[in-house]
Design a protein around this motif. Structure first.
Motif, mmCIF file in Angstrom:
data_model
loop_
_atom_site.group_PDB
_atom_site.id
_atom_site.type_symbol
_atom_site.label_atom_id
_atom_site.label_comp_id
_atom_site.label_asym_id
_atom_site.label_seq_id
_atom_site.Cartn_x
_atom_site.Cartn_y
_atom_site.Cartn_z
ATOM 1 N N ALA A 20 -2.124 -3.376 11.194
ATOM 2 C CA ALA A 20 -2.984 -2.331 11.329
ATOM 3 C C ALA A 20 -2.392 -1.125 11.505
ATOM 4 N N ASP A 21 -1.442 -0.853 12.215
ATOM 5 C CA ASP A 21 -0.804 0.512 12.652
ATOM 6 C C ASP A 21 -0.058 0.879 11.383
ATOM 7 N N HIS A 22 0.621 -0.185 10.944
ATOM 8 C CA HIS A 22 1.438 0.332 9.620
ATOM 9 C C HIS A 22 0.561 0.582 8.598
ATOM 10 N N CYS A 23 -0.819 0.023 8.577
ATOM 11 C CA CYS A 23 -1.474 0.333 7.368
ATOM 12 C C CYS A 23 -2.150 1.572 7.415
ATOM 13 N N ILE A 24 -2.566 1.949 8.682
ATOM 14 C CA ILE A 24 -3.095 3.277 9.283
ATOM 15 C C ILE A 24 -1.960 4.412 8.854
ATOM 16 N N ILE A 25 -0.667 4.157 9.174
ATOM 17 C CA ILE A 25 0.335 5.074 8.887
ATOM 18 C C ILE A 25 0.323 5.378 7.245
ATOM 19 N N LYS A 26 0.202 4.475 6.509
ATOM 20 C CA LYS A 26 0.277 4.471 4.954
ATOM 21 C C LYS A 26 -1.022 5.242 4.584
ATOM 22 N N LEU A 27 -2.029 4.978 5.204
ATOM 23 C CA LEU A 27 -3.199 5.603 4.767
ATOM 24 C C LEU A 27 -3.318 7.191 5.080
ATOM 25 N N LEU A 28 -2.990 7.422 6.448
ATOM 26 C CA LEU A 28 -2.879 8.977 6.742
ATOM 27 C C LEU A 28 -1.731 9.634 5.865
ATOM 28 N N GLU A 29 -0.578 8.880 5.393
ATOM 29 C CA GLU A 29 0.449 9.681 4.724
ATOM 30 C C GLU A 29 -0.250 9.893 3.354
ATOM 31 N N SER A 186 -10.933 -8.235 -1.648
ATOM 32 C CA SER A 186 -9.719 -8.785 -1.876
ATOM 33 C C SER A 186 -8.999 -9.440 -0.553
ATOM 34 N N THR A 187 -8.063 -10.419 -0.849
ATOM 35 C CA THR A 187 -7.341 -10.620 0.648
ATOM 36 C C THR A 187 -5.925 -10.566 0.326
ATOM 37 N N VAL A 188 -5.246 -10.638 1.477
ATOM 38 C CA VAL A 188 -3.766 -10.525 1.515
ATOM 39 C C VAL A 188 -3.295 -11.473 2.441
ATOM 40 N N ASN A 189 -2.495 -12.434 2.003
ATOM 41 C CA ASN A 189 -2.025 -13.719 2.770
ATOM 42 C C ASN A 189 -0.603 -13.696 2.933
ATOM 43 N N PRO A 190 -0.166 -13.088 4.230
ATOM 44 C CA PRO A 190 1.283 -12.953 4.374
ATOM 45 C C PRO A 190 2.084 -14.178 4.996
ATOM 46 N N VAL A 191 3.162 -14.322 4.811
ATOM 47 C CA VAL A 191 3.962 -15.100 5.616
ATOM 48 C C VAL A 191 4.423 -14.762 6.825
ATOM 49 N N ALA A 192 5.393 -15.025 7.598
ATOM 50 C CA ALA A 192 5.894 -14.437 8.807
ATOM 51 C C ALA A 192 6.171 -13.015 8.794
ATOM 52 N N VAL A 193 5.463 -12.194 9.249
ATOM 53 C CA VAL A 193 5.567 -10.701 9.014
ATOM 54 C C VAL A 193 6.485 -10.185 10.107
ATOM 55 N N CYS A 226 9.493 -18.314 5.566
ATOM 56 C CA CYS A 226 9.726 -17.153 4.828
ATOM 57 C C CYS A 226 9.306 -16.115 5.381
ATOM 58 N N HIS A 227 9.532 -14.800 5.114
ATOM 59 C CA HIS A 227 9.485 -13.568 5.868
ATOM 60 C C HIS A 227 9.051 -12.286 4.918
ATOM 61 N N VAL A 228 8.265 -11.525 5.354
ATOM 62 C CA VAL A 228 7.938 -10.240 4.666
ATOM 63 C C VAL A 228 7.806 -9.117 5.563
ATOM 64 N N ASP A 229 8.299 -7.949 5.149
ATOM 65 C CA ASP A 229 8.379 -6.661 6.081
ATOM 66 C C ASP A 229 7.015 -6.069 6.147
ATOM 67 N N VAL A 230 6.487 -5.942 7.152
ATOM 68 C CA VAL A 230 5.127 -5.482 7.471
ATOM 69 C C VAL A 230 5.008 -4.179 6.753
ATOM 70 N N ARG A 231 5.942 -3.416 6.236
ATOM 71 C CA ARG A 231 5.701 -2.004 5.428
ATOM 72 C C ARG A 231 5.257 -2.541 4.143
ATOM 73 N N ASP A 232 5.784 -3.733 3.638
ATOM 74 C CA ASP A 232 5.597 -4.139 2.224
ATOM 75 C C ASP A 232 4.136 -4.808 2.287
ATOM 76 N N VAL A 233 3.924 -5.286 3.550
ATOM 77 C CA VAL A 233 2.230 -5.855 3.725
ATOM 78 C C VAL A 233 1.350 -4.472 3.616
ATOM 79 N N ALA A 234 1.453 -3.590 4.230
ATOM 80 C CA ALA A 234 0.879 -2.409 4.176
ATOM 81 C C ALA A 234 0.646 -2.069 2.869
ATOM 82 N N ASP A 235 1.839 -1.769 2.260
ATOM 83 C CA ASP A 235 1.508 -1.299 0.945
ATOM 84 C C ASP A 235 0.662 -2.038 0.058
#
Length: 324
Positions: A20-29, A186-193, A226-235
């Motif tokens: 959520a924090d990384h999503c808030i950062i993207k939204l405010l930016e 819509s849904t986002v289904n990440p692996v290990a973040v 498998c892993h994914v970067d939280v910033r990509d998940v926010a995008d």
């Protein structure tokens, strides 16, 4: 829908959380007006500190609302005036649980509270943060790639956390189909973040790395992930929120190949020098992990059902990150 300042308003649930924090950062930016929910408003300053670490230094477009997924209070006020909702808040895995409903009931009831409030407020679209745990768990001897059309097998012996993610997402889609009244999902289904840690709330995958660095893990279970970067998940959340073709879609989020826990340890050793001095360098046999999990609740949550799964199964089961 615009707020009084001419900016599109977005509700983000669970504002103290890692994703959520990384999503808030993207939204405010990107110029959105953001309202975020907290179970206690006592954490407002903590959230702002985390956002500062992420590069945000102005908070005139950020507001807070106290709301709990287990209660009806304030959800109607939280969504009022919002065009979009990112429903990221979710009960986290409980290690010493007495019954699976401790995780399943809050996840299911929470998503319904958010969707009902969003429908009543005429929100355009809700993006639900689900998980790979709702896609590819409990399917034995799978040989073909998992896609967004797949669901975890609720008849299998799933951990209650994986079961809760599956049930909550299925509940969301059923609500949209039967009662949505035009509300989009819509849904986002990440692996290990993984990714930059801004505060005390962060992913369980990052917690494993922390424990490795601090010497709490003496040897690596033979498991792959498998892993994914939280910033990509926010995008991806923002794309799922705004792209016309994202309505009604699920998005698996992952990058690269599956890594064993020993692979992760070796990467830490190679790149962090003395900081990684306590990181383990040996691998545990599967029988040892299965036996230890009988006595260690944490292993039952994270490892027991993953040992013995081949690397190739994870490679076929985790499509590349796709931004539709």
């Amino acid at each position: 829908m615009k707020d009084l300042n001419g900016k599109t308003a977005v509700l983000v649930t669970g504002g103290s959380g890692f994703i959520a924090d990384h999503c808030i950062i993207k939204l405010l930016e990107q110029g959105y007006k953001v309202r975020t929910t907290l179970r206690s408003l006592n954490r407002q300053d903590e959230v702002k500190d985390m956002l500062r670490k992420g590069g945000i230094d102005a908070f005139e477009d950020l507001s807070f609302m106290e709301a709990d997924l287990s209660k009806d209070n304030n959800w109607d006020k939280a969504v009022q005036g919002c065009t979009y909702v990112l429903h990221i808040a979710s009960p986290t895995p409980i290690v010493n649980y007495k019954h699976e409903d401790e995780m399943i009931v809050p996840a299911k009831e929470g998503v319904l509270r958010v969707l009902r409030a969003a429908r009543a407020a005429r929100v355009k679209r809700v993006v639900l943060t689900s998980a790979y745990g709702a896609v590819g768990m409990g399917n034995i001897n799978r040989t073909t790639p998992y896609t967004e059309k797949d669901w975890s097998n609720l008849k299998a012996n799933l951990h209650p956390y994986q079961k809760s993610k599956t049930i909550a997402e299925k509940t969301a889609w059923e609500f949209i189909s039967n009662e949505g009244a035009g509300l989009e999902l819509s849904t986002v289904n990440p692996v290990a973040v993984m990714g930059p840690v801004l505060g005390t709330d962060y992913s369980h995958s990052n917690q494993v790395v922390k424990k490795m660095l601090e010497g709490e893990i003496g040897a690596c279970p033979k498991v792959y992930c498998c892993h994914v970067d939280v910033r990509d998940v926010a995008d991806l959340h923002l794309l799922a929120m705004t792209h016309p073709n994202a309505n009604g879609e699920r998005f698996l989020a992952t990058t690269g190949n599956a890594l064993s826990m020993l692979d992760v340890a070796n990467i830490l050793k190679k790149n962090l020098g003395e900081t990684a001095a306590k990181v383990p360098t040996r691998e545990l046999p599967n029988w040892f992990v299965r036996t230890a999990a009988i006595f260690n609740p944490s292993l039952r949550v994270n490892m027991q059902k993953r040992v013995g799964i081949k690397r190739s199964s994870y490679l076929s089961g985790h499509p590349a990150l796709v931004k539709k």
